[in-house]
Design a protein around this motif. Structure first.
Motif, PDB file in Angstrom:
ATOM      1  N   LYS A   1      -8.337 -10.221 -10.404  1.00 50.19           N
ATOM      2  CA  LYS A   1      -7.966  -9.249 -11.450  1.00 50.19           C
ATOM      3  C   LYS A   1      -6.546  -8.720 -11.219  1.00 50.19           C
ATOM      4  CE  LYS A   1     -12.607  -7.602 -12.568  1.00 50.19           C
ATOM      5  NZ  LYS A   1     -13.513  -6.445 -12.549  1.00 50.19           N
ATOM      6  N   ASP A   2      -6.216  -8.449  -9.945  1.00 45.91           N
ATOM      7  CA  ASP A   2      -4.883  -7.941  -9.654  1.00 45.91           C
ATOM      8  C   ASP A   2      -3.823  -8.984  -9.981  1.00 45.91           C
ATOM      9  OD1 ASP A   2      -5.908  -5.546  -8.793  1.00 45.91           O
ATOM     10  OD2 ASP A   2      -5.881  -6.052  -6.654  1.00 45.91           O
ATOM     11  N   ILE A   3      -4.135 -10.244  -9.692  1.00 45.36           N
ATOM     12  CA  ILE A   3      -3.159 -11.302  -9.987  1.00 45.36           C
ATOM     13  C   ILE A   3      -2.984 -11.461 -11.490  1.00 45.36           C
ATOM     14  CG2 ILE A   3      -2.758 -13.800  -9.806  1.00 45.36           C
ATOM     15  CD1 ILE A   3      -4.072 -13.692  -7.045  1.00 45.36           C
ATOM     16  N   GLN A   4      -4.122 -11.443 -12.244  1.00 44.23           N
ATOM     17  CA  GLN A   4      -4.045 -11.597 -13.711  1.00 44.23           C
ATOM     18  C   GLN A   4      -3.236 -10.476 -14.344  1.00 44.23           C
ATOM     19  OE1 GLN A   4      -8.141 -11.834 -14.818  1.00 44.23           O
ATOM     20  NE2 GLN A   4      -8.367 -14.015 -14.179  1.00 44.23           N
ATOM     21  N   LYS A   5      -3.349  -9.289 -13.822  1.00 48.58           N
ATOM     22  CA  LYS A   5      -2.642  -8.146 -14.408  1.00 48.58           C
ATOM     23  C   LYS A   5      -1.282  -7.929 -13.733  1.00 48.58           C
ATOM     24  CE  LYS A   5      -6.865  -5.756 -15.740  1.00 48.58           C
ATOM     25  NZ  LYS A   5      -7.670  -4.526 -15.607  1.00 48.58           N
ATOM     26  N   ASP A   6      -0.938  -8.870 -12.835  1.00 43.11           N
ATOM     27  CA  ASP A   6       0.360  -8.825 -12.174  1.00 43.11           C
ATOM     28  C   ASP A   6       0.617  -7.463 -11.521  1.00 43.11           C
ATOM     29  OD1 ASP A   6       2.681  -9.870 -11.232  1.00 43.11           O
ATOM     30  OD2 ASP A   6       3.852  -9.375 -13.034  1.00 43.11           O
ATOM     31  N   ARG A   7      -0.409  -6.982 -10.798  1.00 38.97           N
ATOM     32  CA  ARG A   7      -0.259  -5.705 -10.112  1.00 38.97           C
ATOM     33  C   ARG A   7      -0.696  -5.776  -8.638  1.00 38.97           C
ATOM     34  NH1 ARG A   7      -5.228  -2.374 -12.973  1.00 38.97           N
ATOM     35  NH2 ARG A   7      -6.916  -3.687 -12.156  1.00 38.97           N
ATOM     36  N   HIS A   8      -0.723  -6.976  -8.158  1.00 44.56           N
ATOM     37  CA  HIS A   8      -1.183  -7.098  -6.774  1.00 44.56           C
ATOM     38  C   HIS A   8      -0.097  -6.625  -5.801  1.00 44.56           C
ATOM     39  CE1 HIS A   8       1.064 -10.811  -7.596  1.00 44.56           C
ATOM     40  NE2 HIS A   8       1.316 -10.849  -6.261  1.00 44.56           N
ATOM     41  N   ASP A   9      -0.578  -5.984  -4.764  1.00 49.34           N
ATOM     42  CA  ASP A   9       0.305  -5.477  -3.699  1.00 49.34           C
ATOM     43  C   ASP A   9       0.160  -6.411  -2.486  1.00 49.34           C
ATOM     44  OD1 ASP A   9       1.777  -4.097  -1.855  1.00 49.34           O
ATOM     45  OD2 ASP A   9       0.450  -2.356  -1.741  1.00 49.34           O
ATOM     46  N   PRO A  10       1.288  -6.952  -1.942  1.00 51.48           N
ATOM     47  CA  PRO A  10       1.170  -7.900  -0.801  1.00 51.48           C
ATOM     48  C   PRO A  10       0.409  -7.310   0.390  1.00 51.48           C
ATOM     49  CG  PRO A  10       3.379  -7.962  -1.730  1.00 51.48           C
ATOM     50  CD  PRO A  10       2.677  -6.836  -2.437  1.00 51.48           C
ATOM     51  N   GLN A  11       0.659  -6.031   0.708  1.00 50.85           N
ATOM     52  CA  GLN A  11      -0.017  -5.422   1.853  1.00 50.85           C
ATOM     53  C   GLN A  11      -1.516  -5.323   1.604  1.00 50.85           C
ATOM     54  OE1 GLN A  11       1.359  -4.699   4.801  1.00 50.85           O
ATOM     55  NE2 GLN A  11      -0.715  -4.230   5.527  1.00 50.85           N
ATOM     56  N   GLU A  12      -1.863  -4.967   0.360  1.00 49.25           N
ATOM     57  CA  GLU A  12      -3.287  -4.869  -0.005  1.00 49.25           C
ATOM     58  C   GLU A  12      -3.930  -6.233   0.019  1.00 49.25           C
ATOM     59  OE1 GLU A  12      -5.851  -3.488  -3.857  1.00 49.25           O
ATOM     60  OE2 GLU A  12      -3.954  -2.461  -3.468  1.00 49.25           O
ATOM     61  N   LEU A  13      -3.152  -7.251  -0.396  1.00 46.43           N
ATOM     62  CA  LEU A  13      -3.682  -8.622  -0.374  1.00 46.43           C
ATOM     63  C   LEU A  13      -3.998  -9.059   1.061  1.00 46.43           C
ATOM     64  CD1 LEU A  13      -4.336 -11.206  -1.896  1.00 46.43           C
ATOM     65  CD2 LEU A  13      -1.933 -11.881  -1.663  1.00 46.43           C
ATOM     66  N   VAL A  14      -3.115  -8.707   2.007  1.00 46.92           N
ATOM     67  CA  VAL A  14      -3.363  -9.049   3.423  1.00 46.92           C
ATOM     68  C   VAL A  14      -4.650  -8.396   3.906  1.00 46.92           C
ATOM     69  CG1 VAL A  14      -2.510  -8.751   5.776  1.00 46.92           C
ATOM     70  CG2 VAL A  14      -0.929  -9.418   3.971  1.00 46.92           C
ATOM     71  N   THR A  15      -4.849  -7.127   3.505  1.00 48.67           N
ATOM     72  CA  THR A  15      -6.066  -6.426   3.931  1.00 48.67           C
ATOM     73  C   THR A  15      -7.305  -7.105   3.371  1.00 48.67           C
ATOM     74  OG1 THR A  15      -4.839  -4.355   4.032  1.00 48.67           O
ATOM     75  CG2 THR A  15      -7.242  -4.203   3.923  1.00 48.67           C
ATOM     76  N   ASP A  16      -7.240  -7.490   2.080  1.00 52.09           N
ATOM     77  CA  ASP A  16      -8.405  -8.134   1.445  1.00 52.09           C
ATOM     78  C   ASP A  16      -8.716  -9.469   2.106  1.00 52.09           C
ATOM     79  OD1 ASP A  16      -8.658  -6.021  -0.249  1.00 52.09           O
ATOM     80  OD2 ASP A  16      -7.509  -6.945  -1.894  1.00 52.09           O
ATOM     81  N   LEU A  17      -7.653 -10.247   2.366  1.00 50.73           N
ATOM     82  CA  LEU A  17      -7.888 -11.553   2.995  1.00 50.73           C
ATOM     83  C   LEU A  17      -8.446 -11.385   4.414  1.00 50.73           C
ATOM     84  CD1 LEU A  17      -4.712 -13.500   1.819  1.00 50.73           C
ATOM     85  CD2 LEU A  17      -7.050 -13.776   0.999  1.00 50.73           C
ATOM     86  N   SER A  18      -8.010 -10.346   5.137  1.00 56.13           N
ATOM     87  CA  SER A  18      -8.565 -10.079   6.470  1.00 56.13           C
ATOM     88  C   SER A  18     -10.046  -9.772   6.390  1.00 56.13           C
ATOM     89  CB  SER A  18      -7.820  -8.915   7.130  1.00 56.13           C
ATOM     90  OG  SER A  18      -6.461  -9.236   7.326  1.00 56.13           O
ATOM     91  N   ASP A  19     -10.463  -9.028   5.339  1.00 54.99           N
ATOM     92  CA  ASP A  19     -11.887  -8.748   5.155  1.00 54.99           C
ATOM     93  C   ASP A  19     -12.666 -10.025   4.933  1.00 54.99           C
ATOM     94  OD1 ASP A  19     -11.481  -6.072   5.514  1.00 54.99           O
ATOM     95  OD2 ASP A  19     -11.330  -5.620   3.354  1.00 54.99           O
ATOM     96  N   ILE A  20     -12.058 -10.926   4.151  1.00 55.58           N
ATOM     97  CA  ILE A  20     -12.737 -12.207   3.890  1.00 55.58           C
ATOM     98  C   ILE A  20     -12.931 -12.979   5.196  1.00 55.58           C
ATOM     99  CG2 ILE A  20     -12.449 -14.474   2.777  1.00 55.58           C
ATOM    100  CD1 ILE A  20     -11.053 -13.032   0.466  1.00 55.58           C
ATOM    101  N   VAL A  21     -11.876 -13.007   6.053  1.00 50.41           N
ATOM    102  CA  VAL A  21     -11.976 -13.711   7.335  1.00 50.41           C
ATOM    103  C   VAL A  21     -13.086 -13.106   8.208  1.00 50.41           C
ATOM    104  CG1 VAL A  21     -10.779 -14.201   9.502  1.00 50.41           C
ATOM    105  CG2 VAL A  21      -9.569 -14.476   7.332  1.00 50.41           C
TER     106      VAL A  21
END
Length: 626
Positions: A421-441
């Motif tokens: 959703k963040d990517i589609q709305k072009d509002r993603h934050d790189p730092q927030e993306l790192v946090t989300d990907l860490s949760d996935i790992v």
């Protein structure tokens, strides 16, 4: 003729063992007696010579000390006699005139300036006591012998006497012991001179040795030519012989030269023992040795005979026993009664018995191979049974495992949707993306850990893989698979795990299988309970001196007393048909016993059940290798 008849036939085979032993013992006794007599005689001779030498050396030193004390006693005697009251009073009152005749006292006529005879006898031997005036002129003589006083004593200066010292010297060809002492008046001035003397002769040595003269032999000889001057036992030999002439009749215990300072004589002092006395003593010792050897040989012979008679009797009893066992228990018909050497007869019986044993051994080996094959098949079946129990337990955990995997998957899905959703709305934050990907790992790692734990748990092992363990860590492992299932049915989990427990040694997978089985049984016991709270309690604590205890308790329906003894039997289960294999507790009991431990149960119907496991620590470990 059979093998036994062949072996027992012949001259020696037909002779009784008792007669053989008696003959052998007789020969042994004769040989042993001769050997003992020889060895013991040699030992006694060595000890006798050593003891004789030691006693001679000691006696020689003692004899020389006695003589030295006696010699030095002359000066002490002269001093004592010169200082008596009677001597001082006599010298003070006597009036010696020039040209006066020398006054002589014979043996029974004791002069007034000497003590009484009863006192004088306690002094050293005195043959002559000579009294001179202050100028050295001879005045009075006490002569204890029948020999007149030699003329050399008429002049005091010719005696050349040292002050305060006994002296040995030769006067007119005669050897003397001399001692002198000044007689002083009340002012301390010399009023007279007292000289005592004794010839160096047999009487002197007899008097020197005293009561020992009849038991010890000592001689004085000239130090230059070894001519004997005096001996205390003249009945053994005469004087004027040389010491070398005595070698065939005497043993010399010790020889020493007499050295007393200013003496003019050089004498040799020697202690002797007659060879006749030594021979008599040696014969007595040898006679005693022979008697000892004969008695020893006879005693040993008697002992050997008694022992061999006992052995022969026991051999007969053993022969009868072998015959009875062979016939009644092994079904082997023994040969009939055999005459002759009992030991050879027994040997033949054993030959026959061992022939049968060899045949039986071959049959037993074949049977053992068959049992080994069956045992291997049993081990394989046991391993399959344990693996089946694992898979059965894992099957019961499937729903919980699926839930454990479903949770991280849902988390991954939610995070991914948020990122899209963040990517589609072009509002993603790189730092927030790192946090989300860490949760996935993290979620992926959690699933991998669960899957890896399932893989390890289901792996089949033929033997225990032991390692040093903290039992609390092993107890925690099952909750990775069971925690959610227990919570889903409302079970409250309480863990009372003691800290710093002693370590144990065991197979972590097999022990985890036990705890999974017990926790699963507790879950099943409380699943349908609607009466109150459901509690599962896990406790660990040390049991001194060398055990740790693990208790797993529940508040389920409990186990009736009627079936308590059956719950550890294979395939016994209280579950409904199709809901259990009945292998869990039986396999658990086997695993605990393989670890050297004990598993027991306490249960009260309507209140709950406690399974208690005791395992040995590293200090008290004992394992049954699977």
């Amino acid at each position: 003729m059979n093998s036994i008849d062949k072996r027992t036939s012949g001259v020696f085979g037909n002779i009784s063992l008792t007669l053989k032993i008696a003959a052998i013992m007789l020969v042994m006794a004769l040989v042993l007696g001769a050997v003992i007599n020889h060895l013991h005689g040699r030992m006694l001779r060595e000890q006798f010579n050593a003891q004789l030498t030691e006693r001679l050396d000691g006696q020689s030193s003692e004899n020389r000390q006695i003589f030295d004390n006696y010699f030095l006693g002359y000066q002490r005697a002269a001093g004592a006699l010169a200082n008596t009251c009677s001597m001082a009073a006599y010298v003070k009152n006597v009036a010696w005139e020039s040209g006066q005749t020398i006054k002589t006292y014979e043996e029974q006529d004791i002069p007034p300036w000497l003590p009484r005879a009863s006192v004088l006898k306690y002094y050293v031997g005195i043959e002559y006591a000579v009294l001179y005036d202050a100028e050295g002129r001879l005045r009075e003589v006490y002569n204890e012998t029948a020999t007149p006083l030699p003329g050399v004593f008429s002049n005091l200066e010719q005696l050349r006497l040292p002050q305060e010292q006994s002296r040995m010297t030769a006067l007119d060809g005669i050897n003397y012991i001399l001692a002198s002492e000044n007689v002083k008046d009340s002012t301390g001035n010399k009023a007279a001179v007292l000289v005592i003397a004794h010839r160096i002769n047999n009487d002197l040595l007899q008097h020197t040795m005293g009561a020992l003269s009849d038991r010890r032999t000592v001689v004085l000889a000239d130090a230059k030519d070894h001519t004997i001057i005096a001996i205390n036992r003249p009945e053994l030999l005469t004087t004027e012989r040389k010491l070398e002439d005595l070698n065939n009749n005497f043993i010399f215990g010790g020889k020493s030269f007499l050295d007393y300072g200013e003496n003019e004589l050089y004498l040799m002092f020697a202690s002797l023992i007659p060879l006749s006395d030594v021979s008599v003593l040696r014969e007595k010792v040898q006679s005693g040795s022979k008697r000892f050897s004969i008695i020893s040989a006879a005693t040993l012979l008697l002992a050997f005979i008694v022992i061999m008679l006992y052995i022969t009797t026991r051999i007969k009893m053993l022969d009868n026993y072998v015959s009875t066992v062979s016939k009644e228990h092994l079904g082997i018909e023994p040969p009939g009664s055999l005459a002759g050497d009992q030991l050879m007869v027994l040997e033949q019986r054993f030959h026959g018995l061992f022939d049968e044993i060899i045949v039986a051994k071959a049959q037993l080996e074949a049977r053992a191979e068959e049992l080994e094959r069956i045992n291997n098949e049993l081990k394989e079946a046991t391993a399959q049974l344990i693996q089946s129990a694992k898979l059965s337990a894992l099957g019961e955990l499937t729903a919980g495992i699926a839930h454990e995997l479903n949770q991280p998957l849902n988390g991954i899905k939610i995070v991914c949707q948020s990122i899209l959703k963040d990517i589609q709305k072009d509002r993603h934050d790189p730092q927030e993306l790192v946090t989300d990907l860490s949760d996935i790992v993290k979620q992926v790692d959690k699933m991998a850990a669960i899957i890896d734990h399932m893989r390890v748990f289901t792996r089949r092992t033929e033997a225990m893989n032991t390692e040093i363990l903290d039992i609390n860590t092993v107890v925690e492992e099952p909750f990775k698979l069971l925690d959610q299932q227990l919570k889903n049915i409302g079970i409250i989990i309480t863990k009372n795990l003691a800290q710093e427990l002693p370590q144990v040694k065991g197979d972590v997978i097999r022990l985890e299988q036990v705890f999974i089985n017990l926790i699963t049984n507790a879950r099943n016991a409380m699943r349908d309970d609607q009466k109150g709270e459901k509690h599962l309690t896990i406790s660990t604590y040390p049991l001194p001196p060398d055990k740790v205890v693990i208790e797993i308790g529940d508040t389920g329906a409990g186990v009736p007393d009627a079936i308590k003894d059956k719950i550890f039997q294979p395939f016994f289960t209280t579950n409904a048909p199709g809901k259990g294999t009945g292998l869990g507790l039986s396999v658990s009991k086997k695993i605990i016993e393989e670890h050297g431990g004990i598993i027991s149960v306490e249960s009260t119907v309507g209140k709950g059940t406690i399974f208690r496991i005791m395992l040995p620590t590293m200090e008290g470990e004992r394992y049954v290798t699977a």
